[in-house]
Write an enzyme that holds these catalytic residues in place. Sequence first.
Site, PDB file in Angstrom:
ATOM      1  N   ASP A 285       0.793  -1.222   0.000  1.00  0.00           N
ATOM      2  CA  ASP A 285       0.000   0.000   0.000  1.00  0.00           C
ATOM      3  C   ASP A 285       0.831   1.281   0.000  1.00  0.00           C
ATOM      4  OD1 ASP A 285      -1.517   2.215   1.682  1.00  0.00           O
ATOM      5  OD2 ASP A 285      -3.082   0.933   0.844  1.00  0.00           O
TER       6      ASP A 285
ATOM      7  N   ALA B 253      -5.006   2.497  -0.360  1.00  0.00           N
ATOM      8  CA  ALA B 253      -4.857   1.966  -1.714  1.00  0.00           C
ATOM      9  C   ALA B 253      -5.344   0.522  -1.794  1.00  0.00           C
ATOM     10  CB  ALA B 253      -3.397   2.056  -2.163  1.00  0.00           C
ATOM     11  N   ASP B 254      -5.008  -0.283  -0.802  1.00  0.00           N
ATOM     12  CA  ASP B 254      -5.514  -1.667  -0.766  1.00  0.00           C
ATOM     13  C   ASP B 254      -7.036  -1.686  -0.751  1.00  0.00           C
ATOM     14  OD1 ASP B 254      -3.497  -3.715  -0.766  1.00  0.00           O
ATOM     15  OD2 ASP B 254      -2.813  -2.985   1.165  1.00  0.00           O
ATOM     16  N   LYS B 255      -7.622  -0.851   0.086  1.00  0.00           N
ATOM     17  CA  LYS B 255      -9.070  -0.930   0.297  1.00  0.00           C
ATOM     18  C   LYS B 255      -9.863  -0.354  -0.869  1.00  0.00           C
ATOM     19  CE  LYS B 255      -8.596   0.643   4.595  1.00  0.00           C
ATOM     20  NZ  LYS B 255      -8.887   1.022   5.995  1.00  0.00           N
TER      21      LYS B 255
ATOM     22  N   ALA C 178      -9.897  -2.986  -3.404  1.00  0.00           N
ATOM     23  CA  ALA C 178     -10.865  -4.036  -3.069  1.00  0.00           C
ATOM     24  C   ALA C 178     -12.270  -3.638  -3.495  1.00  0.00           C
ATOM     25  CB  ALA C 178     -10.830  -4.310  -1.570  1.00  0.00           C
TER      26      ALA C 178
END
Length: 402
Positions: free
Chosen positions: A144, A172-174, A177
Amino acid sequence: MTGAGQVAGPLAGIRIIDLSQIVSGPMATTILADQGADVIKVESPGGDPVRRMGPAKGDLSAMFIAVNRGKQGLSIDVKSGGGRAILERLIAGADVVVDNFRPGTMDRLGFGHDRCRALNPRLIYAAITGFGTDGPYANIRVYDPVVQAVSGIAATQIDGAGRASLVRTLVADKVTAVTMAQAITAALFHRERTGEGQRVDVAMLDAAMAFNWPEGMYNHSFRDDPPPPYPEYGALARLWPCADGQVAIGMMQDIEFIALARSLGRDDLAGDTRFHSVGGRMAHREEWAPAIAAEIAARTKDELMAGFIREGAVGGRVNGCAEAADDPQVVHNRIVVAIDHGSAGRVDNARPPARFSATPAAVAGPAPHLGEHGTAVLMALGYDADAIAAFLAAGAVFGIEG
């Protein structure tokens, strides 16, 4: 999985094979599990690294639970003959396969897009990468913070010295997702209309830049005869100290400034027409901002919230992480729910945020221990007790009792 008396979620009947790990892929498939999809999490013998990240009981960390709840757990060695046979059978009967490995990893394992489509032509093959499937950065391992840095998100978080800094959450990860979950449902909708499966690629960099663009990049959007630059959005936002903490306020619209001033008992400011436009408020900031700051500083969060509610002003208390679940609106919305994890006890999570009137989403259930549902998954694939015992003996399956 829908219990007695429960209405099936909107994705009931969709089977997803989740090969991903860490956060971006697992969170995407958890969103879909909460919406009714049957998700099988396939892990290597070592398990998802997030199982050991942060506070944990056994192999269940709080983070792992949050992004893997409601899934069935299967642990196989996909490099073994038995593991490959199991994965082939899983893919052949799936609607969606999700991975978030570096480009080329699935091909090297023998389960790239072409191979999977050969096993199942109607398959939605969903792949998350850091920077994309090709290009100069394709081989870089990505987490991230790297994506925050490259995408410009970190540059919107300028400190007092003018240096970029990170958002202290896996933004950024979320957002990747959420982007992938939406893209999968769009691909499923297309398949419903046409019968056609397809590949869906989401790069974390692409998702992060799209997420940051509306306000983070508004000074860099007009190519032709650009207007004068506007103050950066982040520079316009701040938290305001009050008697027992901080609050956030807003006044993008004129009526919102008027409501804020009235909530603080400053009808004089509310009635001053110099402040009844964005330009006027910016030009005369020194004539209203210190007064507003002083009024806020003299009041508690409860007092300020009472005024915001009364006048319909834009405002909210700054809650600590330990306080957020007890905020009156959070309690009213029933956002926090407890999931029973047996010997690990109850674990709080946020419920699915989208509310469906006809096909309600709900927390799908607890997160699996490593390989917890191996026997059930393999039996559903048509393997008998002898075959399962052979897989165990050969080291193809892990985490279940022989």
